[in-house]
Design an enzyme around this catalytic site. Structure first.
Site, PDB file in Angstrom:
ATOM      1  N   ASP A  26      -0.780   3.235   6.972  1.00 19.99           N
ATOM      2  CA  ASP A  26      -1.789   2.192   7.189  1.00 19.99           C
ATOM      3  C   ASP A  26      -2.154   2.092   8.669  1.00 19.99           C
ATOM      4  O   ASP A  26      -1.312   2.314   9.535  1.00 19.99           O
ATOM      5  CB  ASP A  26      -1.216   0.847   6.683  1.00 19.99           C
ATOM      6  CG  ASP A  26      -2.288  -0.215   6.552  1.00 19.99           C
ATOM      7  OD1 ASP A  26      -3.490   0.122   6.589  1.00 19.99           O
ATOM      8  OD2 ASP A  26      -1.923  -1.396   6.407  1.00 19.99           O
ATOM      9  N   GLY A  27      -3.400   1.729   8.924  1.00 25.23           N
ATOM     10  CA  GLY A  27      -3.818   1.429  10.294  1.00 25.23           C
ATOM     11  C   GLY A  27      -4.741   2.460  10.924  1.00 25.23           C
ATOM     12  O   GLY A  27      -4.991   2.395  12.129  1.00 25.23           O
ATOM     13  N   ARG A  30      -7.783   0.512  12.339  1.00 25.20           N
ATOM     14  CA  ARG A  30      -7.479  -0.284  13.540  1.00 25.20           C
ATOM     15  C   ARG A  30      -7.176   0.610  14.742  1.00 25.20           C
ATOM     16  O   ARG A  30      -7.514   0.299  15.876  1.00 25.20           O
ATOM     17  CB  ARG A  30      -6.306  -1.237  13.257  1.00 25.20           C
ATOM     18  CG  ARG A  30      -6.756  -2.516  12.551  1.00 25.20           C
ATOM     19  CD  ARG A  30      -5.613  -3.243  11.918  1.00 25.20           C
ATOM     20  NE  ARG A  30      -5.146  -2.556  10.720  1.00 25.20           N
ATOM     21  CZ  ARG A  30      -3.996  -2.807  10.115  1.00 25.20           C
ATOM     22  NH1 ARG A  30      -3.167  -3.696  10.631  1.00 25.20           N
ATOM     23  NH2 ARG A  30      -3.676  -2.171   9.026  1.00 25.20           N
ATOM     24  N   HIS A  43      -9.114   8.312  10.464  1.00 25.97           N
ATOM     25  CA  HIS A  43      -8.623   9.048   9.290  1.00 25.97           C
ATOM     26  C   HIS A  43      -8.308  10.504   9.662  1.00 25.97           C
ATOM     27  O   HIS A  43      -7.327  11.077   9.207  1.00 25.97           O
ATOM     28  CB  HIS A  43      -9.652   8.997   8.160  1.00 25.97           C
ATOM     29  CG  HIS A  43      -9.849   7.623   7.593  1.00 25.97           C
ATOM     30  ND1 HIS A  43      -8.797   6.778   7.309  1.00 25.97           N
ATOM     31  CD2 HIS A  43     -10.973   6.929   7.255  1.00 25.97           C
ATOM     32  CE1 HIS A  43      -9.264   5.631   6.825  1.00 25.97           C
ATOM     33  NE2 HIS A  43     -10.579   5.696   6.786  1.00 25.97           N
ATOM     34  N   ASN A  74      -8.965   1.618  -3.281  1.00 26.72           N
ATOM     35  CA  ASN A  74      -9.746   2.137  -2.158  1.00 26.72           C
ATOM     36  C   ASN A  74     -11.198   2.468  -2.541  1.00 26.72           C
ATOM     37  O   ASN A  74     -12.040   2.644  -1.669  1.00 26.72           O
ATOM     38  CB  ASN A  74      -9.098   3.395  -1.549  1.00 26.72           C
ATOM     39  CG  ASN A  74      -7.915   3.100  -0.634  1.00 26.72           C
ATOM     40  OD1 ASN A  74      -7.040   3.933  -0.421  1.00 26.72           O
ATOM     41  ND2 ASN A  74      -7.871   1.896  -0.075  1.00 26.72           N
ATOM     42  N   TRP A  75     -11.494   2.519  -3.857  1.00 26.46           N
ATOM     43  CA  TRP A  75     -12.884   2.812  -4.275  1.00 26.46           C
ATOM     44  C   TRP A  75     -13.844   1.709  -3.867  1.00 26.46           C
ATOM     45  O   TRP A  75     -15.063   1.901  -3.878  1.00 26.46           O
ATOM     46  CB  TRP A  75     -12.958   3.000  -5.802  1.00 26.46           C
ATOM     47  CG  TRP A  75     -12.159   4.172  -6.284  1.00 26.46           C
ATOM     48  CD1 TRP A  75     -10.999   4.125  -6.997  1.00 26.46           C
ATOM     49  CD2 TRP A  75     -12.442   5.564  -6.097  1.00 26.46           C
ATOM     50  NE1 TRP A  75     -10.538   5.392  -7.253  1.00 26.46           N
ATOM     51  CE2 TRP A  75     -11.417   6.299  -6.710  1.00 26.46           C
ATOM     52  CE3 TRP A  75     -13.482   6.266  -5.454  1.00 26.46           C
ATOM     53  CZ2 TRP A  75     -11.377   7.688  -6.710  1.00 26.46           C
ATOM     54  CZ3 TRP A  75     -13.438   7.654  -5.459  1.00 26.46           C
ATOM     55  CH2 TRP A  75     -12.398   8.352  -6.075  1.00 26.46           C
ATOM     56  N   ARG A  77     -14.177   0.640  -0.941  1.00 23.05           N
ATOM     57  CA  ARG A  77     -14.624   0.879   0.439  1.00 23.05           C
ATOM     58  C   ARG A  77     -16.056   1.427   0.443  1.00 23.05           C
ATOM     59  O   ARG A  77     -16.527   1.947  -0.566  1.00 23.05           O
ATOM     60  CB  ARG A  77     -13.691   1.871   1.134  1.00 23.05           C
ATOM     61  CG  ARG A  77     -12.315   1.282   1.302  1.00 23.05           C
ATOM     62  CD  ARG A  77     -11.448   2.111   2.208  1.00 23.05           C
ATOM     63  NE  ARG A  77     -10.183   1.420   2.390  1.00 23.05           N
ATOM     64  CZ  ARG A  77      -9.384   1.560   3.424  1.00 23.05           C
ATOM     65  NH1 ARG A  77      -9.699   2.384   4.398  1.00 23.05           N
ATOM     66  NH2 ARG A  77      -8.264   0.897   3.504  1.00 23.05           N
ATOM     67  N   ARG A 194       6.158   1.248   5.875  1.00 23.58           N
ATOM     68  CA  ARG A 194       4.732   0.929   6.004  1.00 23.58           C
ATOM     69  C   ARG A 194       4.403   0.808   7.480  1.00 23.58           C
ATOM     70  O   ARG A 194       5.094   0.100   8.227  1.00 23.58           O
ATOM     71  CB  ARG A 194       4.367  -0.375   5.288  1.00 23.58           C
ATOM     72  CG  ARG A 194       2.859  -0.667   5.415  1.00 23.58           C
ATOM     73  CD  ARG A 194       2.390  -1.822   4.583  1.00 23.58           C
ATOM     74  NE  ARG A 194       0.928  -1.900   4.645  1.00 23.58           N
ATOM     75  CZ  ARG A 194       0.164  -2.388   3.676  1.00 23.58           C
ATOM     76  NH1 ARG A 194       0.710  -2.851   2.581  1.00 23.58           N
ATOM     77  NH2 ARG A 194      -1.154  -2.420   3.800  1.00 23.58           N
ATOM     78  N   GLU A 213      14.896   0.161   0.325  1.00 21.15           N
ATOM     79  CA  GLU A 213      14.893  -0.524   1.618  1.00 21.15           C
ATOM     80  C   GLU A 213      13.470  -0.440   2.169  1.00 21.15           C
ATOM     81  O   GLU A 213      12.839   0.628   2.122  1.00 21.15           O
ATOM     82  CB  GLU A 213      15.852   0.160   2.600  1.00 21.15           C
ATOM     83  CG  GLU A 213      17.313   0.003   2.237  1.00 21.15           C
ATOM     84  CD  GLU A 213      17.770  -1.449   2.237  1.00 21.15           C
ATOM     85  OE1 GLU A 213      17.274  -2.250   3.050  1.00 21.15           O
ATOM     86  OE2 GLU A 213      18.629  -1.783   1.399  1.00 21.15           O
TER      87      GLU A 213
HETATM   88  C1  FPP Z   1      -5.085   3.445   5.868  1.00 21.14           C
HETATM   89  O1  FPP Z   1      -5.885   3.212   6.965  1.00 21.14           O
HETATM   90  C2  FPP Z   1      -5.140   4.789   5.347  1.00 21.14           C
HETATM   91  C3  FPP Z   1      -5.752   5.201   4.189  1.00 21.14           C
HETATM   92  C4  FPP Z   1      -6.932   4.592   3.569  1.00 21.14           C
HETATM   93  C5  FPP Z   1      -5.244   6.322   3.446  1.00 21.14           C
HETATM   94  C6  FPP Z   1      -4.469   7.315   4.217  1.00 21.14           C
HETATM   95  C7  FPP Z   1      -5.315   8.420   4.598  1.00 21.14           C
HETATM   96  C8  FPP Z   1      -5.015   9.350   5.509  1.00 21.14           C
HETATM   97  C9  FPP Z   1      -3.754   9.417   6.265  1.00 21.14           C
HETATM   98  C10 FPP Z   1      -6.000  10.342   5.819  1.00 21.14           C
HETATM   99  C11 FPP Z   1      -6.427  11.076   4.600  1.00 21.14           C
HETATM  100  C12 FPP Z   1      -5.422  12.055   4.143  1.00 21.14           C
HETATM  101  C13 FPP Z   1      -5.502  12.602   2.932  1.00 21.14           C
HETATM  102  C14 FPP Z   1      -4.617  13.735   2.576  1.00 21.14           C
HETATM  103  C15 FPP Z   1      -6.489  12.062   1.955  1.00 21.14           C
HETATM  104  P1  FPP Z   1      -6.924   2.024   6.856  1.00 21.14           P
HETATM  105  O2  FPP Z   1      -8.277   2.627   6.783  1.00 21.14           O
HETATM  106  O3  FPP Z   1      -6.580   1.116   5.742  1.00 21.14           O
HETATM  107  O4  FPP Z   1      -6.686   1.315   8.226  1.00 21.14           O
HETATM  108  P2  FPP Z   1      -7.011  -0.197   8.585  1.00 21.14           P
HETATM  109  O5  FPP Z   1      -6.148  -1.051   7.698  1.00 21.14           O
HETATM  110  O6  FPP Z   1      -6.614  -0.281  10.027  1.00 21.14           O
HETATM  111  O7  FPP Z   1      -8.472  -0.413   8.367  1.00 21.14           O
END
Ligand code: FPP
Length: 252
Positions: A26-27, A30, A43, A74-75, A77, A194, A213
């Site tokens: 996550d993140g 940000r 990403h 995530n769809w 988005r 996380r 854990e």
């Molecule tokens: C969270 O960041 C991440 C994701 C939506 C998915 C994880 C994706 C990757 C590591 C890259 C793609 C890799 C593959 C193999 C598909 P966020 O966008 O939720 O960050 P935020 O909470 O800061 O907005």
């Protein structure tokens, strides 16, 4: 469990390496916003962090690494961001599959496949097929995945068995339901990490996380690296796992 996975945690020097580590990456957004960059760049750097983490996990002797790559939620988005993420997945498989295969990694995918774009689905299946016999580590990719949805799918399949008279209602136990989850042969994660400072599971491995854990780290995912993974494992080593019983089991 396939022969890929050690039967118990591996002891390395003074540390116990958990046999199954799961990560909520996550993140990315940000990380990008903090640098005035588009989310897509977050990403893209997230994929680089993933590459490093898979290598580090293999080197550390982790048997199973599960990553939350795209959630069923995530769809919602924006379409452009979904296109970006799908493009990154395609490129990740095209560019990295050979190395993953060379390193003896078995790729498995959990989540709902039926409604995926056929191109994406066949790429995921290609990764699974190519690496099927590898036994150094399992990389479990949670894609179009939601924990509640996975449990509901398992319940639905059990209901079909009961309705058809092949199973009695009394036989619907926790163990019976677990056998219908997406990867029933895998042990539950010992450690769930996380990133980004958020402290929740967000529908990830809800069933399997019962005794895991949980380690929450402030690092945004693109900055996560080998030393972040080692620190999370060190934190895991400081925990005393009781599984509701009396005996601490971190080192088992
Ligand atoms: C969270 O960041 C991440 C994701 C939506 C998915 C994880 C994706 C990757 C590591 C890259 C793609 C890799 C593959 C193999 C598909 P966020 O966008 O939720 O960050 P935020 O909470 O800061 O907005």
């Amino acid at each position: 469990m396939s022969k890929a996975e050690p039967l118990s945690n591996v002891r390395r020097g003074q540390f116990v390496v958990p046999r199954h580590v799961a990560i909520i990456m996550d993140g990315n957004g940000r990380w990008a916003a903090a640098r005035g960059l588009p989310r897509s760049e977050g990403h893209r750097r997230g994929v680089e962090a993933l590459r490093q983490t898979v290598r580090a996990a293999g080197d550390l002797g982790i048997g199973i690494l599960t990553i939350f790559s795209f959630s069923a939620e995530n769809w919602t988005r924006p379409a452009a961001e979904i296109r970006d993420l799908m493009g990154l997945l395609r490129r990740f498989i095209r560019n990295d599959l050979a190395e993953i295969h060379r390193n003896g990694v078995h790729v498995r995918v959990i989540g709902q496949r039926n409604d995926l774009d056929p191109g994406i689905r066949s790429l995921l299946e290609e990764a699974e097929d190519l690496t099927r016999h590898n036994d150094k580590m399992s990389l479990v990719v949670a894609f179009n995945y939601g924990g509640r949805q996975e449990i509901a799918r398992a319940a639905q399949r059990l209901a079909i068995e009961v309705a058809a008279g092949r199973m009695s209602a009394e036989a619907v136990t926790a163990d019976a339901l677990a056998a219908y989850l997406d990867a029933p042969d895998l042990p539950d994660p010992d450690l769930i990490i996380r990133t980004s400072g958020e402290q929740r599971l967000s529908n990830f491995l809800l069933w399997q996380a019962a005794y895991s854990e949980l380690v929450f780290v402030p690092t945004y995912w693109p900055d996560f690296d080998r030393s972040s993974l080692e620190s999370a494992i060190a934190e895991y080593n400081r925990r005393e796992r009781r599984f509701s019983g009396l005996i601490a089991k971190t080192g088992s």
